[in-house]
Design a protein around this motif. Structure first.
Motif, PDB file in Angstrom:
ATOM      1  N   ALA A  25       0.854  -1.191  -0.044  1.00  0.00           N
ATOM      2  CA  ALA A  25      -0.170   0.039  -0.093  1.00  0.00           C
ATOM      3  C   ALA A  25       0.979   1.260   0.011  1.00  0.00           C
ATOM      4  O   ALA A  25       0.458   2.052  -0.764  1.00  0.00           O
ATOM      5  CB  ALA A  25      -0.943   0.024   1.191  1.00  0.00           C
ATOM      6  N   GLU A  26       1.865   1.246   0.719  1.00  0.00           N
ATOM      7  CA  GLU A  26       2.885   2.483   0.729  1.00  0.00           C
ATOM      8  C   GLU A  26       3.431   2.578  -0.601  1.00  0.00           C
ATOM      9  O   GLU A  26       3.522   3.766  -0.898  1.00  0.00           O
ATOM     10  CB  GLU A  26       3.828   2.160   1.864  1.00  0.00           C
ATOM     11  CG  GLU A  26       3.449   2.234   3.266  1.00  0.00           C
ATOM     12  CD  GLU A  26       4.372   1.283   4.386  1.00  0.00           C
ATOM     13  OE1 GLU A  26       4.060   1.271   5.495  1.00  0.00           O
ATOM     14  OE2 GLU A  26       5.406   1.179   4.104  1.00  0.00           O
ATOM     15  N   LEU A  27       3.941   1.654  -1.211  1.00  0.00           N
ATOM     16  CA  LEU A  27       4.591   1.745  -2.541  1.00  0.00           C
ATOM     17  C   LEU A  27       3.773   2.179  -3.697  1.00  0.00           C
ATOM     18  O   LEU A  27       4.029   2.709  -4.417  1.00  0.00           O
ATOM     19  CB  LEU A  27       5.360   0.487  -2.857  1.00  0.00           C
ATOM     20  CG  LEU A  27       6.515   0.298  -1.704  1.00  0.00           C
ATOM     21  CD1 LEU A  27       7.110  -1.318  -1.939  1.00  0.00           C
ATOM     22  CD2 LEU A  27       7.738   1.123  -2.206  1.00  0.00           C
ATOM     23  N   SER A  28       2.520   1.640  -3.473  1.00  0.00           N
ATOM     24  CA  SER A  28       1.351   1.834  -4.283  1.00  0.00           C
ATOM     25  C   SER A  28       1.120   3.491  -4.273  1.00  0.00           C
ATOM     26  O   SER A  28       0.937   4.217  -5.256  1.00  0.00           O
ATOM     27  CB  SER A  28       0.017   1.204  -4.204  1.00  0.00           C
ATOM     28  OG  SER A  28       0.071  -0.134  -4.636  1.00  0.00           O
ATOM     29  N   ALA A  29       0.833   3.814  -3.141  1.00  0.00           N
ATOM     30  CA  ALA A  29       0.580   5.334  -2.599  1.00  0.00           C
ATOM     31  C   ALA A  29       1.711   6.180  -3.553  1.00  0.00           C
ATOM     32  O   ALA A  29       1.418   7.267  -3.994  1.00  0.00           O
ATOM     33  CB  ALA A  29       0.405   5.609  -1.291  1.00  0.00           C
ATOM     34  N   PHE A  41      -2.751  -0.338 -12.284  1.00  0.00           N
ATOM     35  CA  PHE A  41      -2.700  -1.357 -13.239  1.00  0.00           C
ATOM     36  C   PHE A  41      -1.543  -2.575 -12.742  1.00  0.00           C
ATOM     37  O   PHE A  41      -1.731  -3.707 -13.011  1.00  0.00           O
ATOM     38  CB  PHE A  41      -2.700  -1.159 -14.507  1.00  0.00           C
ATOM     39  CG  PHE A  41      -3.524  -0.416 -15.107  1.00  0.00           C
ATOM     40  CD1 PHE A  41      -4.796  -0.767 -15.640  1.00  0.00           C
ATOM     41  CD2 PHE A  41      -3.223   1.081 -15.107  1.00  0.00           C
ATOM     42  CE1 PHE A  41      -5.794  -0.214 -16.215  1.00  0.00           C
ATOM     43  CE2 PHE A  41      -4.634   1.795 -15.402  1.00  0.00           C
ATOM     44  CZ  PHE A  41      -5.760   1.190 -16.162  1.00  0.00           C
ATOM     45  N   ILE A  42      -0.693  -1.852 -12.109  1.00  0.00           N
ATOM     46  CA  ILE A  42       0.330  -2.787 -11.661  1.00  0.00           C
ATOM     47  C   ILE A  42       0.716  -2.874 -10.353  1.00  0.00           C
ATOM     48  O   ILE A  42       0.911  -1.792  -9.693  1.00  0.00           O
ATOM     49  CB  ILE A  42       1.888  -2.402 -12.502  1.00  0.00           C
ATOM     50  CG1 ILE A  42       1.559  -2.120 -13.879  1.00  0.00           C
ATOM     51  CG2 ILE A  42       2.946  -3.200 -12.080  1.00  0.00           C
ATOM     52  CD1 ILE A  42       2.759  -1.701 -14.831  1.00  0.00           C
ATOM     53  N   PRO A  43       0.384  -3.957  -9.427  1.00  0.00           N
ATOM     54  CA  PRO A  43       0.836  -4.291  -7.820  1.00  0.00           C
ATOM     55  C   PRO A  43       2.189  -4.211  -7.905  1.00  0.00           C
ATOM     56  O   PRO A  43       3.207  -4.233  -8.525  1.00  0.00           O
ATOM     57  CB  PRO A  43       0.220  -5.437  -7.684  1.00  0.00           C
ATOM     58  CG  PRO A  43       0.214  -6.257  -8.921  1.00  0.00           C
ATOM     59  CD  PRO A  43       0.090  -5.258  -9.932  1.00  0.00           C
ATOM     60  N   PRO A  44       2.572  -3.437  -6.575  1.00  0.00           N
ATOM     61  CA  PRO A  44       4.238  -3.481  -6.577  1.00  0.00           C
ATOM     62  C   PRO A  44       4.810  -4.660  -6.329  1.00  0.00           C
ATOM     63  O   PRO A  44       4.204  -5.712  -5.743  1.00  0.00           O
ATOM     64  CB  PRO A  44       4.267  -2.841  -4.865  1.00  0.00           C
ATOM     65  CG  PRO A  44       2.876  -2.102  -4.713  1.00  0.00           C
ATOM     66  CD  PRO A  44       1.920  -2.899  -5.670  1.00  0.00           C
ATOM     67  N   HIS A  45       5.917  -5.029  -6.882  1.00  0.00           N
ATOM     68  CA  HIS A  45       6.618  -6.060  -7.213  1.00  0.00           C
ATOM     69  C   HIS A  45       8.169  -6.133  -7.519  1.00  0.00           C
ATOM     70  O   HIS A  45       8.432  -4.795  -7.789  1.00  0.00           O
ATOM     71  CB  HIS A  45       5.990  -6.783  -8.397  1.00  0.00           C
ATOM     72  CG  HIS A  45       6.318  -6.344  -9.545  1.00  0.00           C
ATOM     73  ND1 HIS A  45       5.367  -5.151 -10.168  1.00  0.00           N
ATOM     74  CD2 HIS A  45       7.036  -6.560 -10.492  1.00  0.00           C
ATOM     75  CE1 HIS A  45       5.854  -4.707 -11.229  1.00  0.00           C
ATOM     76  NE2 HIS A  45       6.956  -5.521 -11.521  1.00  0.00           N
ATOM     77  N   ILE A  46       8.784  -7.221  -7.402  1.00  0.00           N
ATOM     78  CA  ILE A  46      10.056  -7.430  -7.905  1.00  0.00           C
ATOM     79  C   ILE A  46       9.964  -8.088  -9.007  1.00  0.00           C
ATOM     80  O   ILE A  46       9.746  -9.335  -9.082  1.00  0.00           O
ATOM     81  CB  ILE A  46      11.095  -7.794  -6.709  1.00  0.00           C
ATOM     82  CG1 ILE A  46      11.105  -6.902  -5.580  1.00  0.00           C
ATOM     83  CG2 ILE A  46      12.460  -7.848  -7.533  1.00  0.00           C
ATOM     84  CD1 ILE A  46      11.684  -7.694  -4.243  1.00  0.00           C
ATOM     85  N   THR A  47      10.377  -7.479 -10.367  1.00  0.00           N
ATOM     86  CA  THR A  47      10.254  -8.693 -11.475  1.00  0.00           C
ATOM     87  C   THR A  47      11.149  -9.621 -11.506  1.00  0.00           C
ATOM     88  O   THR A  47      12.566  -9.244 -11.151  1.00  0.00           O
ATOM     89  CB  THR A  47      10.261  -7.711 -12.873  1.00  0.00           C
ATOM     90  OG1 THR A  47       9.352  -6.684 -12.836  1.00  0.00           O
ATOM     91  CG2 THR A  47      10.159  -8.462 -14.062  1.00  0.00           C
TER      92      THR A  47
END
Length: 179
Positions: A25-29, A41-47
């Motif tokens: 939520a923090e990184l999305s914000a 459209f893209i949830p926070p992640h490490i590809t």
């Protein structure tokens, strides 16, 4: 975002480590604050594997491959700390990994083999994007806003995502490490 064109009978997948709550939520914000149009459209992640096309009939083989990769890799800890950028090569600001880099590199290399083998557009560098292809002022703002960011979490799985017709990446299958 550079997406390969999908044809009939194909799916567009990606492989990534999901960022857990409350950090997601923090990184999305942060991505929303940077006015990144892909924030929703893209949830926070490490590809681990960027957008990749597969024929629908190859999906089972790819999932078998991913299960084998996950089974051979032990769980590990990731620490995210501070910001960095790929500028001037690419207009991206990200939160950097301070711990878990080598484990992500090993996973990425194993994932990107066999049926999922292919050439990389850029050298692999694990990170969490917080601003992508936005104006320079928004990149600078994101860089400064998250420069003191820090969190730590355990990674015990990664996910196969699918890119939907609505543009949203959704997890389709989880692969547990060490299973």
């Amino acid at each position: 975002m550079n997406l390969p064109e999908r044809g009939p009978g194909q799916v567009r997948i990606g492989i990534a480590i999901e960022i857990p709550e409350p950090y997601a939520a923090e990184l999305s914000a942060a991505r929303v604050a940077a006015e990144d149009p892909l924030a929703d459209f893209i949830p926070p992640h490490i590809t681990l594997l960027g957008p990749t096309l597969l024929d629908v009939h190859q999906l089972a083989e790819a999932r078998d491959h991913l299960a084998a990769v996950a089974a051979a890799a032990p769980p590990f800890t990731v620490q995210l700390r501070g910001t960095a950028t790929f500028r001037p090569i690419s207009p991206v600001v990200f939160v950097a990994l301070a711990q878990g880099i080598s484990e992500c590199e090993q996973l990425e290399s194993s994932v990107r083999s066999g049926i999922l083998g292919g050439e990389l557009r850029f050298n692999y560098h694990p990170h969490v994007t917080i601003a992508h292809e936005v104006p320079d002022a928004a990149l600078d703002k994101a860089f400064d806003a998250m420069s003191d960011y820090s969190c730590e979490f355990d990674v015990d799985r990664f996910y196969q995502y699918e890119h939907g017709d609505d543009g949203i990446w959704r997890p389709q299958a989880a692969f547990h490490l060490g299973d």
